[in-house]
Design a protein around this motif. Structure first.
Motif, PDB file in Angstrom:
ATOM      1  N   TRP A 134       0.885  -1.160  -0.155  1.00 26.57           N
ATOM      2  CA  TRP A 134      -0.045   0.121   0.098  1.00 26.57           C
ATOM      3  C   TRP A 134       0.742   1.248   0.025  1.00 26.57           C
ATOM      4  O   TRP A 134       0.545   2.286  -0.706  1.00 26.57           O
ATOM      5  N   PHE A 135       1.944   1.163   0.726  1.00 26.67           N
ATOM      6  CA  PHE A 135       2.791   2.325   0.747  1.00 26.67           C
ATOM      7  C   PHE A 135       3.496   2.683  -0.228  1.00 26.67           C
ATOM      8  O   PHE A 135       3.408   3.889  -0.731  1.00 26.67           O
ATOM      9  N   VAL A 136       4.041   1.714  -1.068  1.00 24.28           N
ATOM     10  CA  VAL A 136       4.511   1.843  -2.299  1.00 24.28           C
ATOM     11  C   VAL A 136       3.623   2.474  -3.274  1.00 24.28           C
ATOM     12  O   VAL A 136       3.712   3.276  -3.995  1.00 24.28           O
ATOM     13  N   GLY A 137       2.247   1.912  -3.143  1.00 25.97           N
ATOM     14  CA  GLY A 137       1.278   2.048  -4.176  1.00 25.97           C
ATOM     15  C   GLY A 137       0.876   3.734  -4.086  1.00 25.97           C
ATOM     16  O   GLY A 137       0.687   4.357  -4.980  1.00 25.97           O
ATOM     17  N   VAL A 169      -0.501   6.735   8.228  1.00 25.80           N
ATOM     18  CA  VAL A 169       0.431   7.326   7.116  1.00 25.80           C
ATOM     19  C   VAL A 169      -0.736   8.067   6.163  1.00 25.80           C
ATOM     20  O   VAL A 169      -0.277   8.990   5.422  1.00 25.80           O
ATOM     21  N   GLY A 170      -1.878   7.584   6.180  1.00 26.02           N
ATOM     22  CA  GLY A 170      -2.888   8.048   5.090  1.00 26.02           C
ATOM     23  C   GLY A 170      -3.487   9.222   5.479  1.00 26.02           C
ATOM     24  O   GLY A 170      -4.100  10.078   4.545  1.00 26.02           O
ATOM     25  N   LEU A 171      -3.333   9.632   6.729  1.00 28.04           N
ATOM     26  CA  LEU A 171      -4.298  10.770   7.414  1.00 28.04           C
ATOM     27  C   LEU A 171      -3.899  12.013   6.558  1.00 28.04           C
ATOM     28  O   LEU A 171      -4.768  12.935   6.446  1.00 28.04           O
ATOM     29  N   ALA A 189       4.992  14.053   4.261  1.00 25.42           N
ATOM     30  CA  ALA A 189       4.174  13.638   5.409  1.00 25.42           C
ATOM     31  C   ALA A 189       3.849  12.178   5.750  1.00 25.42           C
ATOM     32  O   ALA A 189       4.076  11.800   6.676  1.00 25.42           O
ATOM     33  N   PHE A 190       3.837  11.453   4.349  1.00 24.61           N
ATOM     34  CA  PHE A 190       4.024   9.898   4.451  1.00 24.61           C
ATOM     35  C   PHE A 190       4.995   9.374   5.234  1.00 24.61           C
ATOM     36  O   PHE A 190       5.021   8.583   6.269  1.00 24.61           O
ATOM     37  N   SER A 246       7.846   7.643  10.226  1.00 18.41           N
ATOM     38  CA  SER A 246       9.265   7.828  11.032  1.00 18.41           C
ATOM     39  C   SER A 246       8.891   7.758  12.529  1.00 18.41           C
ATOM     40  O   SER A 246       9.384   7.294  13.375  1.00 18.41           O
ATOM     41  N   MET A 247       7.479   8.440  12.816  1.00 13.46           N
ATOM     42  CA  MET A 247       7.028   8.648  14.202  1.00 13.46           C
ATOM     43  C   MET A 247       6.401   7.338  14.593  1.00 13.46           C
ATOM     44  O   MET A 247       6.493   6.792  15.811  1.00 13.46           O
TER      45      MET A 247
END
Lengths: 114, 836
Positions: free
Chosen positions: A21-24, A103-105, B321-322, B327-328
């Protein structure tokens, strides 16, 4: 072939989904910014954010579903090893879902290409 | 002979079979105890070298406007300090400790690929010597330990310094990957019978994660180093913006390695902490499952942080931001572990001995480093302190506090295991307090120096900026710390002579490494036990005696082979007897030949490099040849037991797992190349595509069809073999290899025919590397298959010995997979894009 929830691969599947998902979303953001016209994508409500958010939501639902399936099967009478794997894997699915949400926020508030 | 006499005879035989050769023959040793210790001792030597360089830098910076050393030497010093500490000390020392401990903790006699351990050590040794020699030639790299382009390219670093780094460090990384494969497979496939995933020592979970992180973390840097060296030596284009490359691609690839690297170091160190705290708290660790969860979380999340090293390079806010949030997030699993450690101590009865002193030092320092880590994860704060001494302070709090302190705690804890003697409490205490005090004096103040704006990597500074007294304090602290380290080293050395004899289990520990004589013998355990709990030494008090009495599995070495049990990766049920290779010169010979390749590349003697590479390949093929049922290994005999079978008589020995894990690393390298291709395509400002596509795609399709046929023939042959049918096996393998050869010929033709100009555009450079990658894999697959056919003829492979083709099948499938993925990503997609 369906993988039993007592299989140790479930210990890494949740976070592997997180990684994909992160890479996506990172790759999708770059692609979106490459093909978009600039003024349209300077706001948080742009189509790029919305698409990525929808993708994020789907992944969160998937991870929580997998977590519930893991936990439901971990009955008290179960042998210790499969129970251990189910419980840890279930918690890892939840952790992965939280990581996706966290991370998506920023997609809710930040413009994509600025 | 009475019972005692028989046991003594059995143990004498075990000792003979497992012993290293005498004299110079020690260089042929492959035993994990020997190799692990060599890694640690060599690592400590490089720690001293890195420390000396730090002292030189601190002396230069103690006062403003000093010129004790030149700006250029200062640049060499900080580059080599970082390089030596990261690549030549920390990773090898921790790997060495893991290689020494893992088999002992899991009740095994050795790691599953002992010759790979020895090979890895020699790659490390020779690579380190190459890197270090640059200092003595006055041509050490000076572009920083992360070698950013364009500073490190041929224009801005015209000497050989960068080449020393790129070639030497890549060579050292072979060692890390070897250790990663070795440790992962050993933990999964050679635990004592009964030791499940749930009951294995917590240290093994940490090392399992570390090994897998090495497998996925190191290949991006290996690829980046190869590409940069190709750019420097052959004029290809990858990071040069003018030719369609992008210097930021280097940063991405470097930090894809570099950030997980921090956790590759931290996890084994945390593993030491999680091992020691329960022992000194006299109770099991609190929250074993939570710790396993946080290890896995750390292993993954740490791969999602790499861009936080690049917040100032101009990346969209949302992307920043990602990485900022990730990182946090990584602080959360670390915090879980800290709370588990504190909880274990609070609910136990803590004994305050020397190793625990270092653990307390770790907790204080690492938590402080973690907090500044969360600070620099915030983008606006990072912009302010980027490239200042604040970041230097943070990274030292994390690496020294989080890695060195636990490592020293571990050394003190396992010192009686290495030597059979205890260290001096008094010298050790002095060593700790001087190191701890000196460290904090040096680096705490450095946060302020950084906040006041002092940049990193400047060799001097003007008077009146307000940094003078802070730098002087840091320098004094640095020398105090050096004094502390000297005390510790003195303690280590003296204890071999003057330390009092240690008892059998001096700390009353719970893990199996203490169930053997100390210092250990070459075979670890006289017999391999069934382990039912996480704390065998606490819960099975008679275990040590019964193991020594040979009351468990494999109490003898009647066949004259090194043998141990192979078990199921999840349940720990016995699967096979693994016959391990014995002492051999081949690892040294192979590594030496590769070192010659590296030196020839440095000297740009390419013909000599190719010849040396050929010699290396011959040694490596010979290494593979003397395996399985070869007379030097485990020839077939009529009275062999089939329950459990020898691994070379099965379909699923550790070699299959080793191949799988090695291919994961290989696949990561390939994916990094794919990432580079797409990155340059989408991001590089001057990416240019030639007017006509430079490769004849019809030739590639024909080549791919031939490859698919070769794989089909090979896998069919393996399927028949699995059913016990070995008739015509040699002919089938030859047929598969023959079709594979046709595929190689067509691919070679395609490469020859291609209108590529790799010295002009990044587009053609990446395509060239991709084609070479495919060619190498296909060619190797054909060679291996030819050798297999020959082994069938000699009787080393057959219906009773089906193992090797099963292992090779994975390699063929991988080769097939990357071929068609490459065709889709590098050929079809760009052609389709042109049409759109």
């Amino acid at each position: 072939m369906r993988l039993a929830f007592t299989h140790p691969l479930h210990l890494v599947t949740g976070l592997a989904i997180w990684a994909l998902w992160f890479v996506g979303v990172y790759g999708g953001l770059s692609l979106g910014c490459m093909i978009s016209q600039m003024p349209q994508v300077l706001e948080a409500g742009s189509w790029i954010n919305m698409t990525l958010l929808a993708f994020t939501l789907l992944v969160v639902v998937l991870l929580f579903t997998l977590a519930i399936k893991c936990w439901r099967g971990a009955s008290p009478g179960m042998p210790k090893l499969p129970k251990f794997i189910r419980r840890v894997a279930g918690a890892l699915y939840v952790a992965a879902a939280i990581a996706v949400m966290a991370v998506g926020l920023p997609m809710l508030v930040l413009p994509p290409c600025l | 002979m009475n019972e005692t006499g028989m046991k003594q005879a059995q143990q004498a035989k075990l000792e003979r079979v497992w012993a290293n050769l005498p004299g110079w023959g020690r260089l042929a040793a492959v035993n994990h105890t020997t190799i692990g210790l060599r890694f640690m001792v060599t690592g400590m030597f490089f720690f001293l070298v890195g420390g000396l360089l730090a002292m030189v830098m601190r002396t230069q910076l103690a006062r403003p406007e000093q010129d004790i050393i030149t700006a250029d030497f200062y640049s060499q010093a900080f580059t080599m300090h970082g390089t030596v500490m990261m690549f030549l000390f920390a990773i090898p020392a921790l790997e060495g400790l893991a290689m020494y401990l893992i088999p002992k903790m899991i009740g095994a006699r050795d790691l599953v690929f002992p010759r790979l351990s020895a090979f890895g050590y020699y790659c490390y040794l020779f690579g380190s010597v190459i890197v270090l020699s640059s200092l003595f030639f006055g041509m050490a790299p000076n572009a920083g330990w992360f070698m950013y382009t364009p500073l490190s390219n041929a224009t801005f670093s015209p000497g050989m310094g960068a080449d020393f780094w790129l070639i030497g460090i890549t060579f050292v990384e072979i060692s890390a990957i070897s250790a990663g494969v070795e440790l992962v497979v050993s933990i999964l496939r050679s635990r004592a019978p009964g030791m499940t995933l749930r009951t294995m020592p917590i240290f093994c979970w940490y090392i399992l994660a570390m090994g897998l992180m090495i497998i996925f973390g190191f290949p991006p840097l290996i690829l980046a180093s190869i590409l940069l060296e190709l750019e420097r030596a052959a004029g290809m284009v990858f990071f040069e913006a003018g030719g369609g490359g992008d210097p930021l691609l280097w940063q991405h690839l470097f930090w894809l390695f570099g950030h997980p690297e921090v956790y590759i170091l931290f996890l084994p160190a945390a593993g030491i902490v999680s091992t020691l705290i329960p022992v000194f708290s006299h109770r099991p660790i609190l929250g074993y499952g939570w710790i396993v969860l946080s290890i896995i979380l750390t292993g993954f999340i740490s791969f999602g942080l790499w861009v936080h090293h690049m917040f100032t390079v101009g990346i969209p806010q949302l992307a920043q931001a990602f990485f900022s949030v990730a990182s946090m997030l990584v602080a959360v699993p670390t915090a879980i572990q800290v709370f588990a450690w504190l909880g274990t101590m609070l609910t136990g009865r803590v004994t305050y001995s020397l190793p625990m002193l270092w653990i307390f030092g770790f907790l204080f320092t690492f938590v402080a480093g973690g907090l500044t880590g969360v600070m620099v994860a915030l983008v606006p704060f990072d912009w302010q302190v980027h490239d200042t001494h604040f970041v230097v302070a943070h990274l030292h709090y994390v690496t020294v506090g989080g890695v060195l302190f636990p490592l020293i705690a571990g050394f003190y804890y396992w010192l009686p295991h290495f030597s059979g003697r205890m260290s001096s409490e008094r010298l050790g205490q002095w060593g700790f307090w001087l190191t701890f005090g000196g460290f904090n004096l040096t680096f705490f103040i450095m946060h302020l120096t950084g906040l006041l704006g002092m940049p990193r990597r400047v060799y001097t500074y003007e008077e009146g900026l307000g940094w003078g007294w802070m730098n002087l304090t840091s320098s004094i602290g640095g020398f105090v710390m050096a004094l502390g380290m000297a005390m510790i080293l003195l303690d280590f050395m003296l204890h071999f002579r003057f330390g009092k004899k240690a008892s059998a289990n001096p700390w009353h520990a719970d893990t199996l490494e203490w169930a053997m004589p100390i210092p250990p013998n070459n075979y670890n355990f006289a017999s391999q036990p069934v382990v039912k709990t996480r704390h065998p030494m606490w819960d099975q008090p008679d275990l040590r005696a019964s193991m020594e009495a040979g009351e468990h599995y494999l109490p003898h070495a009647e066949q004259g082979r090194r043998e141990m049990l192979g078990t199921d990766p999840v349940t720990g049920k016995i699967r096979e007897v693994i016959h391990l290779p014995s002492n051999s010169w081949l690892p040294l010979q192979s590594a030496f030949a590769l070192a010659v390749v590296c030196v020839c590349l440095l000297m740009k003697s390419y013909i000599a490099a190719m010849l040396a590479a050929l010699v290396a390949v011959c040694f490596l093929l010979r290494w593979g040849w003397v395996n399985g049922a070869h007379p030097n290994a485990a020839p077939v005999s009529e009275d062999e037991s089939a329950d459990p079978p020898l691994h070379s008589r099965s379909f699923d020995g550790p070699g299959l797992w080793g191949m799988g894990v090695a291919l994961l690393a290989n696949g990561t390298l390939y994916l990094s190349l794919l990432f580079g291709w797409f990155y340059l395509w989408t991001v590089a400002p001057l990416w240019a595509v030639p007017a006509a596509f430079p490769i004849n795609w019809q030739l590639l399709v024909a080549s791919g069809v031939a490859l698919s046929m070769a794989v089909f023939i090979f896998t069919r042959a393996v399927a028949r073999l699995k059913k016990g049918n070995a008739s015509g096996l040699g002919a089938r393998l030859l047929a598969g290899g023959g079709v594979g050869l046709a595929h190689v010929a067509l691919l070679l033709w395609g490469v020859w025919d291609a209108n590529l100009h790799p010295a002009e555009t990044a587009h053609d450079s990446v395509l060239t590397v991709m084609l070479i990658y495919l060619l190498v894999h296909s060619f190797l697959a054909v060679i291996f298959t030819g050798l297999q056919a020959w082994r069938v003829k000699l009787g080393y492979v057959g219906s009773r010995l089906p193992y090797e083709p099963v292992v090779l099948r994975l390699f063929w499938l991988y080769t097939l997979g990357v071929f068609w993925v490459s065709f889709a990503a590098f050929i079809l997609l760009p052609m389709g894009w042109r049409m759109v």
